[in-house]
Design an enzyme around this catalytic site. Structure first.
Site, mmCIF file in Angstrom:
data_model
loop_
_atom_site.group_PDB
_atom_site.id
_atom_site.type_symbol
_atom_site.label_atom_id
_atom_site.label_comp_id
_atom_site.label_asym_id
_atom_site.label_seq_id
_atom_site.Cartn_x
_atom_site.Cartn_y
_atom_site.Cartn_z
ATOM 1 N N ARG A 83 0.819 -1.223 0.000
ATOM 2 C CA ARG A 83 0.000 0.000 0.000
ATOM 3 C C ARG A 83 0.848 1.266 0.000
ATOM 4 O O ARG A 83 0.338 2.344 -0.324
ATOM 5 C CB ARG A 83 -0.994 -0.016 1.162
ATOM 6 C CG ARG A 83 -2.099 -1.055 0.947
ATOM 7 C CD ARG A 83 -3.407 -0.677 1.583
ATOM 8 N NE ARG A 83 -3.999 0.533 1.027
ATOM 9 C CZ ARG A 83 -5.091 1.116 1.512
ATOM 10 N NH1 ARG A 83 -5.692 0.587 2.565
ATOM 11 N NH2 ARG A 83 -5.585 2.207 0.972
ATOM 12 N N HIS A 168 -8.162 -2.019 11.350
ATOM 13 C CA HIS A 168 -8.153 -0.553 11.403
ATOM 14 C C HIS A 168 -9.183 -0.155 12.449
ATOM 15 O O HIS A 168 -10.211 -0.834 12.579
ATOM 16 C CB HIS A 168 -8.602 0.071 10.072
ATOM 17 C CG HIS A 168 -7.532 0.224 9.041
ATOM 18 N ND1 HIS A 168 -7.740 -0.053 7.706
ATOM 19 C CD2 HIS A 168 -6.244 0.664 9.137
ATOM 20 C CE1 HIS A 168 -6.630 0.206 7.028
ATOM 21 N NE2 HIS A 168 -5.708 0.632 7.876
ATOM 22 N N CYS A 264 -14.487 3.071 4.813
ATOM 23 C CA CYS A 264 -13.177 3.002 4.148
ATOM 24 C C CYS A 264 -13.183 3.685 2.781
ATOM 25 O O CYS A 264 -12.144 4.120 2.301
ATOM 26 C CB CYS A 264 -12.749 1.559 3.926
ATOM 27 S SG CYS A 264 -12.902 0.493 5.336
HETATM 28 N N1 ARG Z 1 -7.516 -3.973 1.564
HETATM 29 C C1 ARG Z 1 -7.323 -2.755 2.281
HETATM 30 C C2 ARG Z 1 -6.201 -2.913 3.296
HETATM 31 O O1 ARG Z 1 -6.073 -3.968 3.856
HETATM 32 C C3 ARG Z 1 -8.593 -2.352 2.971
HETATM 33 C C4 ARG Z 1 -8.523 -1.024 3.661
HETATM 34 C C5 ARG Z 1 -9.783 -0.668 4.383
HETATM 35 N N2 ARG Z 1 -9.741 0.650 4.878
HETATM 36 C C6 ARG Z 1 -10.159 1.038 6.077
HETATM 37 N N3 ARG Z 1 -10.186 2.311 6.338
HETATM 38 N N4 ARG Z 1 -10.494 0.177 7.016
HETATM 39 O O2 ARG Z 1 -5.431 -2.028 3.554
#
Ligand code: ARG
Length: 269
Positions: A83, A168, A264
């Site tokens: 990311r 998160h 998200c």
């Molecule tokens: N696939 C993404 C990750 O794992 C999902 C992010 C979700 N975002 C959030 N604000 N919870 O980073």
């Protein structure tokens, strides 16, 4: 918001058990689900679109881009290398969008995933979850930056339980300002995190089945309305009791395959 043109699940992240490369999102359905959310958001807010980008399948989860406060914007520094590739895109886009703002990039050892882990309670109090993606040094760096300009700000670190389902803070906590209450899944947090929260508001615990529907990944849209990925009748009643009689639900099956939902997909500015 960022349209899901290039949304996919192409890698797996150790902190996120939802992602499975063999369980691909249906692109057309994802687009339909996102568009419905976008159209409803546009009725209540001014929505700016960030262009999607090939090779950045998680860019749509804009809540993770950073955190804004008045004329300051702090860019996220992602925990996972996969990311971290989004950063240049964020830097370019928000740099142009927020002309005149002071923007900040965090030091190497500080991880912070923006509004995914940070929740404003009002214009002075901020809670930040740490221990999975965001680390304690990240919380402290954000606190130092904000306090330098706005000494009145209080930052409350919330210790999260090491696990990969509610990774998160926005996957297990939603603040309801009118009721000064938290919708929360307590098992995702450590006891000290729960203690801090209970000093800041009333805690309304959800059960595992509700948490798995990402019920906490919701956005308070206005004085009356909350957007949720899912709500049972009892959740709707609870929201009404807490001052939000208008509960709108948005199916998010395709984004759940990546561990994301309503909250998200939105970065509140
Ligand atoms: N696939 C993404 C990750 O794992 C999902 C992010 C979700 N975002 C959030 N604000 N919870 O980073």
């Amino acid at each position: 918001m960022c349209p899901p043109l290039h949304f996919d699940v192409v890698y797996e992240l150790s902190t996120n058990q939802w992602m499975d490369k063999n369980r691909k999102p249906d692109k057309a359905l994802a687009n339909q689900q996102w568009t419905k959310l976008y159209e409803e958001c546009c009725k209540s807010a001014k929505v700016t679109l960030m262009p999607s980008c090939p090779g950045l399948p998680d860019l749509i989860f804009v809540a993770n881009a950073g955190l804004r406060y008045r004329d300051a914007f702090i860019f996220s520094h992602f925990f996972h290398e996969e990311r971290r590739k989004e950063f240049l895109h964020h830097f370019d886009f928000f740099g142009k969008l927020l002309k005149g703002h002071t923007t900040y990039v965090l030091p190497e050892n500080c991880y912070f995933e923006g509004q995914g882990d940070a929740v404003w309670l009002d214009d002075k109090r901020l809670v930040i979850g740490y221990g999975i993606r965001t680390n304690f040094s990240g919380v402290k760096a954000v606190e130092t930056l904000l306090k330098k300009h706005y000494p009145e700000i209080e930052v409350y670190p919330i210790a999260m339980r090491p696990q990969s389902t509610f990774y998160h803070l926005d996957t297990c906590l939603c603040y309801l300002p009118k009721a000064k209450a938290f919708l929360a899944y307590p098992e995702a947090l450590l006891r000290e995190g729960m203690e801090t929260l209970s000093q800041l508001g009333k805690i309304c615990p959800v059960i595992r089945q509700e948490a798995d529907e990402f019920v906490c990944n919701s956005v308070v849209i206005n004085e009356e309305t909350i957007f949720m990925p899912w709500a049972s009748q009892s959740i709707k009643n609870l929201m009404k009791e807490f001052g939000y009689p208008n509960v709108q639900t948005f199916p998010m099956s395709e984004f759940l395959k990546s561990g994301g939902a309503v909250k998200c997909l939105i970065l509140e500015m």
